[in-house]
Motif scaffolding. Structure first.
Motif, mmCIF file in Angstrom:
data_model
loop_
_atom_site.group_PDB
_atom_site.id
_atom_site.type_symbol
_atom_site.label_atom_id
_atom_site.label_comp_id
_atom_site.label_asym_id
_atom_site.label_seq_id
_atom_site.Cartn_x
_atom_site.Cartn_y
_atom_site.Cartn_z
ATOM 1 N N THR A 148 -8.522 12.480 -12.918
ATOM 2 C CA THR A 148 -9.325 12.484 -11.922
ATOM 3 C C THR A 148 -9.213 11.120 -11.438
ATOM 4 N N SER A 149 -9.696 10.306 -12.274
ATOM 5 C CA SER A 149 -9.520 8.843 -11.674
ATOM 6 C C SER A 149 -8.169 8.424 -11.356
ATOM 7 N N GLU A 150 -7.148 8.835 -11.459
ATOM 8 C CA GLU A 150 -5.699 8.675 -11.169
ATOM 9 C C GLU A 150 -5.663 9.376 -9.661
ATOM 10 N N LEU A 151 -6.254 10.502 -9.431
ATOM 11 C CA LEU A 151 -6.215 11.266 -8.078
ATOM 12 C C LEU A 151 -7.163 10.204 -7.208
ATOM 13 N N VAL A 152 -8.040 9.794 -7.739
ATOM 14 C CA VAL A 152 -9.067 8.901 -6.845
ATOM 15 C C VAL A 152 -8.295 7.653 -6.381
ATOM 16 N N LEU A 153 -7.550 7.080 -7.147
ATOM 17 C CA LEU A 153 -6.757 5.872 -6.931
ATOM 18 C C LEU A 153 -5.650 6.269 -5.632
ATOM 19 N N PHE A 154 -5.053 7.387 -5.672
ATOM 20 C CA PHE A 154 -4.434 7.802 -4.604
ATOM 21 C C PHE A 154 -5.015 8.155 -3.488
ATOM 22 N N LEU A 155 -6.203 8.468 -3.594
ATOM 23 C CA LEU A 155 -7.089 8.612 -2.231
ATOM 24 C C LEU A 155 -7.431 7.543 -1.670
ATOM 25 N N ALA B 189 0.771 -1.365 0.003
ATOM 26 C CA ALA B 189 0.086 -0.032 -0.004
ATOM 27 C C ALA B 189 0.677 1.220 -0.005
ATOM 28 N N PRO B 190 1.877 1.437 0.919
ATOM 29 C CA PRO B 190 2.608 2.755 0.656
ATOM 30 C C PRO B 190 3.210 2.829 -0.475
ATOM 31 N N ILE B 191 3.912 1.792 -0.918
ATOM 32 C CA ILE B 191 4.866 1.803 -2.213
ATOM 33 C C ILE B 191 3.890 2.291 -3.194
ATOM 34 N N GLY B 192 2.569 1.724 -3.392
ATOM 35 C CA GLY B 192 1.788 1.911 -4.439
ATOM 36 C C GLY B 192 1.435 3.360 -4.462
ATOM 37 N N ALA B 193 1.097 3.854 -3.297
ATOM 38 C CA ALA B 193 0.807 5.227 -2.837
ATOM 39 C C ALA B 193 1.687 6.300 -3.415
ATOM 40 N N ALA B 194 3.049 5.829 -3.058
ATOM 41 C CA ALA B 194 4.402 6.764 -3.563
ATOM 42 C C ALA B 194 4.346 6.779 -5.122
ATOM 43 N N PHE B 195 4.237 5.731 -5.768
ATOM 44 C CA PHE B 195 4.424 5.680 -7.154
ATOM 45 C C PHE B 195 3.116 6.501 -7.770
ATOM 46 N N THR B 196 1.862 6.602 -7.068
ATOM 47 C CA THR B 196 0.877 7.105 -7.601
ATOM 48 C C THR B 196 1.030 8.553 -7.360
ATOM 49 N N LEU B 197 1.761 8.972 -6.339
ATOM 50 C CA LEU B 197 2.061 10.309 -6.006
ATOM 51 C C LEU B 197 2.972 10.778 -7.193
ATOM 52 N N ILE B 198 4.155 9.867 -7.495
ATOM 53 C CA ILE B 198 4.967 10.534 -8.376
ATOM 54 C C ILE B 198 4.246 10.483 -9.620
ATOM 55 N N CYS B 199 3.314 9.820 -10.167
ATOM 56 C CA CYS B 199 2.654 9.919 -11.291
ATOM 57 C C CYS B 199 1.909 11.278 -11.275
ATOM 58 N N LEU B 200 1.212 11.365 -10.249
ATOM 59 C CA LEU B 200 0.579 12.943 -10.276
ATOM 60 C C LEU B 200 1.313 13.983 -10.161
ATOM 61 N N ILE B 201 2.490 14.139 -9.564
ATOM 62 C CA ILE B 201 3.191 15.284 -9.425
ATOM 63 C C ILE B 201 4.026 15.508 -10.870
ATOM 64 N N THR B 202 4.601 14.301 -11.342
ATOM 65 C CA THR B 202 5.311 14.480 -12.635
ATOM 66 C C THR B 202 4.261 14.910 -13.926
#
Lengths: 56, 243
Positions: free
Chosen positions: B127-134, B94-107
């Motif tokens: 928006t769907s990517e942001l939902v994944l992060f949430l 979970a934290p690793i996937g969250a970190a990669f999703t955050l990288i995706c959103l920022i980049t």
């Protein structure tokens, strides 16, 4: 290497990625040290898991 | 060795200790090679040098989704088969996937500003990517705040399976709705639309990020097994102390 007029955006993307990955690695490494230390302390105090009792 | 033997945490820890140094070396090598190829890659004829952000953004997006897919399999293992390592695997991912999703959103945001003229738009893909992060944050909150770890794990597993509905939405959002985000350009009928001079560095960086994900996941699973041992021993110590 010429990154053109948007160099700031490219460098910021790489810096943010490096920071997040480094933070993740550091957190996992520190967590490992903390768990090893806690296990060591408990074993020093003679606490054993059931599977390790009676010489098992 | 039968696969079922991996269900034994002690045996699993022994395998991790043997595999982890090799995975770390392979990850470092893949990143060194991938970054060298990324630096040497030519500019895109439309986007110029900003295409270099793709070498981070696309692998991070894939692995954010793969992390949730892995957690969904682990959730099935927790709820259906009660596999001893399934919950450990889900919680560690979970934290690793969250970190990669955050990288995706920022980049993505940093790529969007020079390309689209905006850091963010309420587009279906974004928006769907942001939902994944949430959703990742929700699962982490369930794991980290539950007083009873077993109950927290089951609640997290249910949320993970419900959240898996978001994966095809992310994947097909660019086909189902009008989107500012570009359509599929890598895995498509008729072949990739990306030139080989950019596609190869992307493939190597994707391999490097995938190796990084599994290296961190195995290390985090090892930590979680140790944390559970500590908890068990602390409970036993408390029970043995005279009242």
């Amino acid at each position: 290497m010429n990154l053109g007029p948007h160099a700031d955006f490219i460098l910021a993307a790489y810096a943010a990625t490096a920071f997040i990955v480094a933070a993740l690695i550091a957190w996992i490494a520190l967590d490992y040290s903390a768990q090893r230390r806690l296990l060591g302390d408990l074993e020093e105090r003679g606490v054993r898991r059931r599977s390790h009792r009676d010489g098992a | 060795m039968p696969v079922i033997d991996l269900a034994n945490p002690t045996r699993f820890l022994r395998i991790v200790a043997r595999v982890l140094p090799w995975l770390i070396a392979a990850t470092a090598l893949a990143f060194a090679f991938g970054l060298a190829r990324a630096v040497a890659a030519p500019d895109d004829y439309q986007q110029g040098a900003t295409v270099k952000i793709m070498f981070l953004h696309v692998p991070a997006a894939w692995l954010g989704m793969m992390g949730w897919g892995l957690m969904s399999l682990a959730a099935l293992g927790t709820l259906v088969w009660r596999h001893p390592l399934a919950d450990v695997a889900g919680k560690a991912a979970a934290p690793i996937g969250a970190a990669f999703t955050l990288i995706c959103l920022i980049t993505g945001s940093l790529w969007g500003r020079p390309t689209w003229g905006a850091y963010w738009v309420w587009d279906a893909r974004l928006t769907s990517e942001l939902v994944l992060f949430l959703l990742y944050l929700g699962v982490l909150a369930l794991y980290w705040t539950a007083e009873d770890p077993g109950r927290g794990a089951r609640a997290a597993a249910v949320l993970t399976l419900v959240g898996a509905v978001n994966l095809p939405i992310i994947k097909f959002s660019v086909d189902w709705w009008n989107s500012l985000h570009q359509g599929e350009s890598i895995f498509r009928a008729g072949g990739s639309t990306i030139d080989a001079s950019i596609l190869w560095p992307l493939a190597i960086m994707a391999l490097a990020f995938t190796l990084l994900f599994f290296t961190l996941h195995l290390a985090a699973m090892r930590n979680e097994i140790l944390r559970r041992r500590v908890r068990t021993m602390q409970i036993m110590q408390a029970q043995e102390q005279p009242a």
